[in-house]
Design a protein around this motif. Structure first.
Motif, PDB file in Angstrom:
ATOM      1  N   ASN A  82       0.825  -1.213   0.000  1.00  0.00           N
ATOM      2  CA  ASN A  82       0.000   0.000   0.000  1.00  0.00           C
ATOM      3  C   ASN A  82       0.856   1.259   0.000  1.00  0.00           C
ATOM      4  O   ASN A  82       0.580   2.214  -0.738  1.00  0.00           O
ATOM      5  N   LYS A  83       1.895   1.280   0.829  1.00  0.00           N
ATOM      6  CA  LYS A  83       2.769   2.451   0.921  1.00  0.00           C
ATOM      7  C   LYS A  83       3.551   2.666  -0.368  1.00  0.00           C
ATOM      8  O   LYS A  83       3.694   3.785  -0.863  1.00  0.00           O
ATOM      9  N   ILE A  84       4.060   1.570  -0.906  1.00  0.00           N
ATOM     10  CA  ILE A  84       4.854   1.680  -2.144  1.00  0.00           C
ATOM     11  C   ILE A  84       3.958   2.094  -3.318  1.00  0.00           C
ATOM     12  O   ILE A  84       4.379   2.877  -4.181  1.00  0.00           O
ATOM     13  N   THR A  85       2.740   1.586  -3.330  1.00  0.00           N
ATOM     14  CA  THR A  85       1.804   1.956  -4.393  1.00  0.00           C
ATOM     15  C   THR A  85       1.507   3.449  -4.365  1.00  0.00           C
ATOM     16  O   THR A  85       1.436   4.107  -5.411  1.00  0.00           O
ATOM     17  N   GLU A  86       1.350   4.014  -3.166  1.00  0.00           N
ATOM     18  CA  GLU A  86       1.127   5.458  -3.025  1.00  0.00           C
ATOM     19  C   GLU A  86       2.286   6.248  -3.626  1.00  0.00           C
ATOM     20  O   GLU A  86       2.071   7.243  -4.328  1.00  0.00           O
TER      21      GLU A  86
END
Length: 263
Positions: A82-86
């Motif tokens: 989720n963090k990397i996708t952001e």
């Protein structure tokens, strides 16, 4: 635009280049390019350098982030995903903004004011390049649209270059190099990529004795890159004969080295 202001903006762009302040370099040379004047060779090259450096770091970041994202997905680390996708979405928005900026300048100002085949080929090539970059980080309809626009721009550039520029001209050779990379990486058409690169290389070799001193270094460098791409691609064909699947590590190294084989 007043000549004095134009000279000052060009000077500012050159200083920013030396200081590696590419955002400011883009703003300075973009003001000149948007003034509905025909750019000279120095200004044209400053525009190319500014945008290439601005987008280059973000393209590299996107590839790294995408590689990390895939590894975290394989691990099942949803929080990390989720963090990397952001972060990747943020980078994609920056890439899209840069591409939209150069498309607007090229379509609304530069091509309209270009009076020579050399300039027109340069700008259509540049348009093809940035739609190719756009296709790299998009998917679905956006990628399909970017691919179509890139193909059209490269074809327009090729039509002009093939009729008005010598086979050894750096712009014509650079166009063949990047167009072949587009066929290989975006359209997944290695046969067309190899045919285009080989044709450009062979045509230039046949007339290499006619190279001028001014373009010798640039032209021979691009010819070397064409040959290196052909060597890489044909070796991959041979690997496919032995094994139907690429080794993941080889794919990563090819991606990391992409900048070595296009301009």
């Amino acid at each position: 635009m007043e000549e004095k202001k134009r000279e000052l903006l060009v000077y500012q762009a050159k200083v920013c280049e030396q200081a590696e302040r590419y955002e400011e370099m883009v703003e300075a040379i973009k003001e000149v390019a948007s003034a509905d004047v025909e750019l000279n060779i120095e200004e044209r090259n400053l525009l190319s350098v500014a945008f290439k450096n601005l987008i280059g770091s973000r393209r590299a970041s996107w590839r790294i982030i995408s590689s990390i994202l895939e590894k975290e997905e394989n691990k099942g680390n949803q929080e990390g995903v989720n963090k990397i996708t952001e972060l990747r979405v943020k980078i994609e928005n920056e890439l899209e903004q840069i591409c939209d900026g150069i498309f607007k300048i090229i379509d609304e100002h530069l091509i309209k004011k270009a009076s020579s085949g050399e300039s027109k080929a340069f700008y259509y090539k540049m348009k093809g390049d940035y739609y190719r970059y756009f296709a790299e980080f998009t998917s679905g309809d956006k990628r399909e649209k970017a691919s179509e626009e890139s193909l059209l721009a490269y074809k327009n550039a090729s039509e002009i270059a093939n009729s008005e520029l010598a086979t050894t001209h750096p712009i014509r050779l650079g166009l063949a190099l990047n167009f072949s990379v587009f066929y290989y990486e975006i359209l997944n058409s290695p046969d067309r990529a190899c045919h285009l690169a080989k044709q450009a290389f062979d045509d230039a070799i046949a007339e290499i004795d006619d190279l001028t001193e001014n373009s010798y270094k640039d032209s021979t460098l691009i010819m070397q890159l064409l040959r290196e791409n052909l060597t890489l691609w044909t070796s991959e064909f041979e690997d496919d004969d032995d094994d139907d699947e690429y080794d993941d590590e080889d794919e990563d190294s090819q991606e990391d080295e992409e900048g070595l084989f296009s301009i």
